[in-house]
Design an enzyme around this catalytic site. Structure first.
Site, PDB file in Angstrom:
ATOM      1  N   CYS A 150      -5.465  -1.417   2.958  1.00 49.88           N
ATOM      2  CA  CYS A 150      -4.427  -0.854   3.337  1.00 49.88           C
ATOM      3  C   CYS A 150      -4.270   0.612   2.750  1.00 49.88           C
ATOM      4  O   CYS A 150      -3.890   1.463   3.425  1.00 49.88           O
ATOM      5  CB  CYS A 150      -2.938  -1.578   2.856  1.00 49.88           C
ATOM      6  SG  CYS A 150      -2.991  -1.548   0.947  1.00 49.88           S
ATOM      7  N   HIS A 283       1.152  -3.027  -1.546  1.00 50.68           N
ATOM      8  CA  HIS A 283       0.688  -2.646  -0.021  1.00 50.68           C
ATOM      9  C   HIS A 283       0.856  -1.352  -0.004  1.00 50.68           C
ATOM     10  O   HIS A 283       1.836  -0.706  -0.507  1.00 50.68           O
ATOM     11  CB  HIS A 283       1.607  -3.406   0.779  1.00 50.68           C
ATOM     12  CG  HIS A 283       0.985  -3.305   2.267  1.00 50.68           C
ATOM     13  ND1 HIS A 283      -0.458  -3.549   2.477  1.00 50.68           N
ATOM     14  CD2 HIS A 283       1.759  -3.338   3.449  1.00 50.68           C
ATOM     15  CE1 HIS A 283      -0.579  -3.605   3.814  1.00 50.68           C
ATOM     16  NE2 HIS A 283       0.765  -3.294   4.221  1.00 50.68           N
ATOM     17  N   ASN A 303       2.508   0.433   9.451  1.00 55.23           N
ATOM     18  CA  ASN A 303       1.911  -0.554   9.104  1.00 55.23           C
ATOM     19  C   ASN A 303       0.380  -0.557   9.474  1.00 55.23           C
ATOM     20  O   ASN A 303       0.130  -0.118  10.344  1.00 55.23           O
ATOM     21  CB  ASN A 303       2.586  -2.137   9.008  1.00 55.23           C
ATOM     22  CG  ASN A 303       2.205  -2.975   7.892  1.00 55.23           C
ATOM     23  OD1 ASN A 303       1.291  -2.647   7.144  1.00 55.23           O
ATOM     24  ND2 ASN A 303       2.792  -4.086   7.869  1.00 55.23           N
TER      25      ASN A 303
END
Length: 337
Positions: A150, A283, A303
């Site tokens: 991420c 994240h 995302n």
């Protein structure tokens, strides 16, 4: 049976209680079998299937609870519904401050630390709504898969939009270069966004995805500096207490890579998240816009879980409540040559 038809069956089979989506837990087996078809899930044996069903049922109960708490967001069955919270955080996030034991790091480039302490300037005439997706400045949503990258996706996403702003042209840049070649982060075992920017300054540039495609696993570094699409000239780390200060930075600097707690967003479907865990950052996502809907002010974030998650790969959280732990010292942005 089409994807739309299957989702329709799921929604019809569930019930609406006081405006909230609620699944009948007694029908969990039906939902699970439909889920298997929908997402082409294949389990090696009955024992594994039963184990996954147990997790799926627990997630259904969690979805019902979230839909009860969130009056402007909807949670639903999705591709992560047979994963435990620990599995999701272990495989599909990747924010970590840990460093490789064999780290080799140049000290020649570091991000500037910017303190956004002052209240927002009331004389700043900022728009009520803003989104970098407008005017085609955002690349498509990518899918990191079961690789804790991420941090690389958030950093690269920032640079892709900066390139589009500068050249009025979209290109996909290489997350894989960071996974393979960034010695200060831990590839699929995690990393930090500002460290990625620092390492790109040291490396001299970043290649396009077409020249260095995503594999979702660490490989041998194959940098070719003749194929660099851009270089990072500087970067910033933000320390802030007032989220509203991010609005001006977002507009003037471009998208901002943000750290969040993703533990409670896996089954998010659409709407504005009010209630979101803030128990620890795990994240990285990309702040791309803000606005107001139905009297609720929100941030829009990109995302890296694919366009089949959330609102076409994006999600929204309520502003100024530290939703998902947004108020932290790991937000970062960059400038490019």
């Amino acid at each position: 049976m089409t994807l739309l038809m299957i989702f329709t069956i799921l929604l019809v089979a569930s019930s609406q209680i006081e405006g909230h989506l609620k699944f009948d837990i007694h029908d969990a087996q039906h939902y699970f079998e439909t889920f298997i078809i929908n997402y082409n899930k294949q389990y090696p044996d009955t024992k594994t299937k039963n184990y996954r069903f147990k997790i799926f049922k627990q997630n259904l109960e969690d979805i019902n609870e979230k839909n009860k708490l969130n009056d402007s967001a909807i949670y639903n069955i999705n591709k992560f519904s047979d994963l435990s919270k620990n599995e999701l955080l272990t495989k599909y996030t990747g924010l970590t401050s840990k460093k490789p034991s064999n780290m080799v790091r140049s000290t020649s480039n570091f991000c500037n630390v910017i303190h956004l302490d002052a209240p927002p300037d009331v004389h700043d005439e900022l728009p009520q709504n803003f989104d970098w997706r407008v005017n085609n400045k955002m690349t498509s949503v990518k899918d990191q898969g079961a690789c804790g990258s991420c941090w690389a996706h958030a950093a690269v996403g920032t640079l892709e939009t900066l390139y589009a702003i500068k050249h009025n042209y979209l290109i996909n840049l290489s997350e894989q270069q960071l996974i393979d070649c960034d010695s200060a982060n831990m590839a699929c075992d995690g990393g930090l966004m500002h460290t990625a920017f620092e390492q790109l300054m040291n490396a001299g540039g970043l290649m396009e995805e077409i020249d260095y495609p995503y594999q979702g696993t660490k490989g041998v570094c194959k940098i070719d500096n003749k194929k660099f699409a851009l270089s990072v000239s500087s970067c910033k780390r933000y320390i802030f207490q007032n989220e509203e200060n991010l609005k001006k930075e977002l507009i003037t600097m471009g998208p901002i890579a943000m750290a969040i707690d993703a533990a409670s967003i896996s089954t998010y479907s659409k709407g504005i998240i009010h209630f979101c865990e803030n128990l620890g950052l795990n994240h990285a996502v990309l702040l791309v816009g803000y606005g107001t809907e139905g009297g609720v002010s929100y941030w829009t974030l990109k995302n890296s879980w694919g366009s089949d998650w959330g609102e076409d790969g994006y999600f929204r959280v309520k502003r100024n409540i530290n939703a998902c732990g947004l108020n932290n010292q790991l937000a970062a942005s960059a400038t490019i040559h």
